[in-house]
Design a protein around this motif. Sequence first.
Motif, mmCIF file in Angstrom:
data_model
loop_
_atom_site.group_PDB
_atom_site.id
_atom_site.type_symbol
_atom_site.label_atom_id
_atom_site.label_comp_id
_atom_site.label_asym_id
_atom_site.label_seq_id
_atom_site.Cartn_x
_atom_site.Cartn_y
_atom_site.Cartn_z
ATOM 1 N N TYR A 51 131.450 48.837 51.312
ATOM 2 C CA TYR A 51 130.372 49.913 52.006
ATOM 3 C C TYR A 51 131.360 50.558 53.248
ATOM 4 C CZ TYR A 51 126.970 46.541 50.443
ATOM 5 O OH TYR A 51 125.985 45.657 49.720
ATOM 6 N N GLU A 52 131.816 49.675 54.050
ATOM 7 C CA GLU A 52 132.853 50.113 55.004
ATOM 8 C C GLU A 52 133.856 51.087 54.466
ATOM 9 O OE1 GLU A 52 133.957 47.232 58.506
ATOM 10 O OE2 GLU A 52 135.493 47.151 57.014
ATOM 11 N N SER A 53 134.593 50.846 53.434
ATOM 12 C CA SER A 53 135.552 51.619 52.970
ATOM 13 C C SER A 53 135.111 52.946 52.332
ATOM 14 C CB SER A 53 136.159 50.968 51.646
ATOM 15 O OG SER A 53 136.820 51.743 50.834
ATOM 16 N N GLN A 54 133.976 52.869 51.735
ATOM 17 C CA GLN A 54 133.200 54.152 51.305
ATOM 18 C C GLN A 54 132.641 55.076 52.511
ATOM 19 O OE1 GLN A 54 133.551 55.540 48.029
ATOM 20 N NE2 GLN A 54 135.217 53.870 48.013
ATOM 21 N N ILE A 55 132.072 54.364 53.392
ATOM 22 C CA ILE A 55 131.822 55.078 54.444
ATOM 23 C C ILE A 55 132.775 55.980 55.313
ATOM 24 C CG2 ILE A 55 130.564 55.242 56.677
ATOM 25 C CD1 ILE A 55 129.303 52.330 55.613
ATOM 26 N N GLU A 56 133.883 55.328 55.588
ATOM 27 C CA GLU A 56 134.791 55.903 56.195
ATOM 28 C C GLU A 56 135.524 57.030 55.394
ATOM 29 O OE1 GLU A 56 136.975 52.587 58.089
ATOM 30 O OE2 GLU A 56 134.884 52.322 59.258
ATOM 31 N N PHE A 57 135.987 56.653 54.172
ATOM 32 C CA PHE A 57 136.537 57.557 53.079
ATOM 33 C C PHE A 57 135.754 59.026 53.061
ATOM 34 C CE2 PHE A 57 137.468 58.936 48.696
ATOM 35 C CZ PHE A 57 138.952 59.076 48.869
ATOM 36 N N TYR A 58 134.574 58.938 53.014
ATOM 37 C CA TYR A 58 133.682 60.154 53.140
ATOM 38 C C TYR A 58 133.240 60.787 54.386
ATOM 39 C CZ TYR A 58 133.744 59.495 48.004
ATOM 40 O OH TYR A 58 134.046 59.334 46.790
ATOM 41 N N GLY A 59 134.060 60.173 55.461
ATOM 42 C CA GLY A 59 133.875 60.878 56.480
ATOM 43 C C GLY A 59 132.862 60.424 57.604
ATOM 44 N N GLY A 60 131.941 59.226 57.181
ATOM 45 C CA GLY A 60 131.062 58.728 57.862
ATOM 46 C C GLY A 60 131.488 58.045 59.042
ATOM 47 N N LYS A 61 130.682 57.703 59.982
ATOM 48 C CA LYS A 61 130.809 56.726 61.059
ATOM 49 C C LYS A 61 130.080 55.366 60.767
ATOM 50 C CE LYS A 61 130.953 56.063 66.056
ATOM 51 N NZ LYS A 61 130.359 55.981 67.114
ATOM 52 N N SER A 62 130.938 54.366 60.582
ATOM 53 C CA SER A 62 130.336 53.102 60.348
ATOM 54 C C SER A 62 129.810 52.175 61.501
ATOM 55 C CB SER A 62 131.545 52.171 59.635
ATOM 56 O OG SER A 62 132.761 52.151 60.316
ATOM 57 N N LEU A 63 128.588 51.708 61.400
ATOM 58 C CA LEU A 63 127.955 50.975 62.684
ATOM 59 C C LEU A 63 127.769 49.596 61.953
ATOM 60 C CD1 LEU A 63 125.287 53.471 64.046
ATOM 61 C CD2 LEU A 63 127.704 53.131 64.737
ATOM 62 N N PRO A 64 128.478 48.683 62.095
ATOM 63 C CA PRO A 64 128.264 47.425 61.600
ATOM 64 C C PRO A 64 127.253 46.304 62.435
ATOM 65 C CG PRO A 64 130.460 47.557 62.929
ATOM 66 C CD PRO A 64 129.667 48.827 62.891
ATOM 67 N N TYR A 65 126.176 46.031 61.404
ATOM 68 C CA TYR A 65 125.172 45.296 61.898
ATOM 69 C C TYR A 65 125.743 43.788 61.504
ATOM 70 C CZ TYR A 65 122.485 45.426 57.888
ATOM 71 O OH TYR A 65 122.135 45.575 56.417
ATOM 72 N N SER A 66 125.042 42.747 62.207
ATOM 73 C CA SER A 66 125.585 41.323 61.887
ATOM 74 C C SER A 66 124.556 40.553 61.487
ATOM 75 C CB SER A 66 126.380 40.715 63.286
ATOM 76 O OG SER A 66 126.014 40.910 64.299
#
Length: 397
Positions: free
Chosen positions: A127-142
């Motif tokens: 998820y993190e990889s693909q969000i950032e690859f396509y220019g999104g901003k990742s907001l991690p929840y725990s």
Amino acid sequence: MKIAERISHLGTETAFAVSAEAAAFSAKGNKVYPFHLGDLNIITPSNIMDAAAKAMRDGKTGYCPNAGIPRLREVLASTLSSSHGIDYTMENIAIQPGGKPTISKFFMTLMNPGDEVLYPNPGFPIYESQIEFYGGKSLPYSYMEGKDNFEIDIEKIKRMITPKTRFLVLNDLHNPSGAECSQTEMEALAGLVLKHDLYVLCDEAYFDIRYEGRSRSFASLPGMADRTVILYTFSKQFAMTGWRLGASIGPKEVIDVITRLNVNDESCANHFIQYAAIEALTGDQAGRKKILDILKERRDTAVKIINSIDGVRCFSPNVTFYLFPNVTKAVQKKGLLDYESIRKSILHETGVSVCTRAHFGRPLEGETEFYIRLAYSGIDTSEIKEGLGKLKSYLEG
Ligand code: PLP
């Protein structure tokens, strides 16, 4: 050759690197207990293999329609309509070469650069990889340790949402923690989705890996089916990880675009395997049941030993084939203060090969507890006993 700049944003799944390291350690003559990868050492049920062989002999060896063969799409629509209580038709389904492609195709289809995406961390690292690859901003929840399960930190999600937040990634049932969303959690999340006009990627790779009761899908909540794309896969439930077959399931207008991405990427998923998938869903279910029986016995064996180790505590999830014990006290006692030292010491001292929390997204600021992840899908019960016995002796020694 000069690699494109965008590749600097592409992550990876480091569990495969752990796998390679374990193989190298084993090649040097060391005994290895493989708990690192979410793969199965159980062979695909024979009726499914027979159906693939028959389809090949029947000449299903050429291209097929880009969205998959109509019969499989119909069967999946009817399977999901009854398990999810949603009125899906084949128009809602694009067959994929595995579960994973739905992640990238979801973001390619819907996300614009700068859009914010809520995603689980710890969680599946792609998820993190693909969000950032396509220019999104990742907001991690725990996730937090609850009474008998990990729970989503909903309050944190509420604090993180901004006007730019457009997507929620939900992995229910959850890798690596084995968590299952409660009804309350699902309703709270659905409320946020409606309030903030979010779209949802619902990763259901483990939907059918459960030992008791029935799974409920987030997409079944009122108003959610129109906003949700489901990641479906044959990989885990039918022990078909290497076959590479799954599906994207969601609103027709999104599925149409995903099908166009299929045309561009792979033309179609493997043709004859789709006939095997029809057999998997509609044929004899004894093989599927046997897989679950084997996994359940392994879970019970593993949880009992892990919980007997001083300074370790572990839930016994009713779903997935993962355990995510908190090992903080045990590793601190051994002077192991970072994830790579923990993983390498355990491998070298005991042969037990695990992933840690650090393989499931970048650890978040303020985390003080240490977790390791054990997959019991690729190791027999006798080896579980032997390997975890060694882990206990090492951590208590
Ligand atoms: N989603 C999650 C949460 C997973 O753990 C995995 C595989 O480990 C996948 C998706 C990908 O599944 P597939 O092997 O079908 O691509």
